[in-house]
Design a protein around this motif. Structure first.
Motif, PDB file in Angstrom:
ATOM      1  N   SER A  93       0.825  -1.205   0.000  1.00 37.31           N
ATOM      2  CA  SER A  93       0.000   0.000   0.000  1.00 37.31           C
ATOM      3  C   SER A  93       0.860   1.258   0.000  1.00 37.31           C
ATOM      4  O   SER A  93       0.509   2.262  -0.628  1.00 37.31           O
ATOM      5  N   LYS A  97       0.902   4.084  -2.952  1.00 37.56           N
ATOM      6  CA  LYS A  97       0.659   5.489  -2.602  1.00 37.56           C
ATOM      7  C   LYS A  97       1.763   6.380  -3.158  1.00 37.56           C
ATOM      8  O   LYS A  97       1.497   7.414  -3.780  1.00 37.56           O
ATOM      9  N   GLN A 234      -8.159  -1.189   2.919  1.00 31.30           N
ATOM     10  CA  GLN A 234      -8.174  -0.034   2.034  1.00 31.30           C
ATOM     11  C   GLN A 234      -8.255  -0.511   0.592  1.00 31.30           C
ATOM     12  O   GLN A 234      -7.943  -1.671   0.302  1.00 31.30           O
ATOM     13  N   LEU A 236      -6.876  -0.681  -3.060  1.00 35.81           N
ATOM     14  CA  LEU A 236      -5.615  -0.537  -3.771  1.00 35.81           C
ATOM     15  C   LEU A 236      -5.840  -0.798  -5.252  1.00 35.81           C
ATOM     16  O   LEU A 236      -6.684  -1.612  -5.636  1.00 35.81           O
ATOM     17  N   THR A 250      -4.711  -5.288   5.025  1.00 33.88           N
ATOM     18  CA  THR A 250      -3.273  -5.161   5.266  1.00 33.88           C
ATOM     19  C   THR A 250      -3.021  -4.970   6.756  1.00 33.88           C
ATOM     20  O   THR A 250      -3.950  -4.847   7.557  1.00 33.88           O
TER      21      THR A 250
END
Length: 371
Positions: A93, A97, A234, A236, A250
């Motif tokens: 992640s 990002k 989240q 991704l 995660t």
């Protein structure tokens, strides 16, 4: 399918192919080579070994044969090396990002720049003021990481970029007013469902949105009255797509985010009441979709006749209530999962006007007793 950014793919003939960079001395440049295997795990291991064998030799050759100067090194070339290292050493992640921020906000501004152009003055002139303070900070954070990487790998002196002080940006997010909290709680206890319970538990524990959605029943220690934060969820991006995402579970945001939070008797009673044989507390057989919880939060606010707010305000409200209730900052910092108390003080603690007024009234009592 290989992970995003791994340079691993499945060929039409059924074999897996992994690509890696090597230094071609004849052409004086880096070129791609491939390894092959019948399974993803096998090619992943081969690729890892090849990278370990070639990377040190490649870097040593460049340092010995060339006198590296910031005027000679293209930023984008350095970034690709840096991203490869991030992919190997950081969470997936985090890699995604950083890659997205670079592609969306940095690359188009510094497309043809060399390292020597990354000075404080040049960067400030190139970065538009249209960015939010959060994006503005992220750009500087990533540029400094890239410069540090270049400095360590190629033994060249690079500056540390200091962003200009934001003018009116980065204002603290306010917590819900006491009157708003009362109206919200009245609605939450009315015909409570999993969404209302999730909102209430954020007020009780200060959990982040992703941590709430990923919460499992195994994370609730009923005997010791504890909530254990072990994971988050989240969305991704999927490899090969610019818009397609997948909900991914995660580890928490940082090492400090793995924590234990004491549960009040009231919170524990609610967990007992809603306990079932499903895996996830709020999502059932799978994690709760964060966007779904955010949308329900909007509806709950509307039902409570409260103006539109971001879900994160619940975490701010929890923090402010803890401080006003006498919680010491160190304890609050640990419950929030912060690495140091300064983050808690600067970002999450916002004394209300009622609290300030109480301090002033206490001061008046001291003065009055003098006479």
């Amino acid at each position: 399918m290989g992970r995003h950014g791994e340079n691993i793919r499945k060929r039409k003939d059924g074999r897996w192919e992994g690509r890696y960079l090597v230094y071609d001395r004849e052409r004086d440049k880096k070129v791609y080579r491939s390894v092959y295997a019948r399974s993803y795990d096998a090619v992943h291991e081969k690729l890892k070994n090849k990278k370990n064998q070639t990377q040190n030799l490649c870097n040593e050759h460049i340092r010995n044969q060339c006198k590296i100067s910031p005027n000679d090194v293209n930023l984008d070339a350095i970034v690709q090396e840096w991203l490869t290292e991030i992919m190997e050493k950081k969470k997936r992640s985090t890699y995604i990002k950083y890659q997205l921020i670079y592609q969306k906000h940095i690359k188009k501004i510094f497309q043809d720049a060399v390292l020597s152009e990354l000075t404080n003055t040049e960067v400030r002139e190139r970065i538009s003021e249209q960015y939010s303070d959060s994006v503005y900070k992220s750009i500087y954070c990533i540029l400094n990481q890239i410069l540090k990487f270049a400095s360590e790998r190629y033994n060249i002196m690079m500056p540390y970029l200091k962003k200009s002080v934001s003018d009116g940006k980065n204002l603290p997010v306010k917590a819900l007013a006491k009157s708003e909290q009362k109206k919200l709680i009245d609605v939450l206890y009315k015909e409570m469902d999993c969404f209302k319970m999730a909102v209430l538990m954020c007020l009780f524990t200060g959990l982040r949105l992703g941590e709430l959605c990923a919460l499992k029943w195994m994370d609730i220690d009923f005997e010791n009255k504890l909530l254990i934060v072990n994971r988050t969820v989240q969305r991704l991006y999927v490899e090969g797509y610019r818009t397609k995402t997948v909900l991914t579970e995660t580890t928490p945001k940082s090492a400090c985010s793995k924590r234990e939070i004491p549960l009040s008797d009231q919170a524990l009673t609610l967990f007992v009441k809603f306990q079932n044989n499903k895996e996830y507390v709020f999502g059932g057989e799978k994690p709760l979709e964060p966007k779904s919880l955010q949308n329900h939060f909007k509806k709950i606010l509307k039902e409570a006749e409260i103006s539109d707010k971001n879900f994160h305000i619940l975490r701010h409200t929890f923090s402010t209530n803890c401080i006003e209730g006498g919680t010491d900052v160190k304890s609050l910092s640990e419950m929030l999962g912060h690495s140091n108390v300064q983050i808690t003080l600067n970002r999450y603690v916002h004394p209300s006007m009622e609290t300030k007024r109480q301090y002033i009234n206490n001061l008046s009592k001291i003065y009055y007793s003098v006479y």
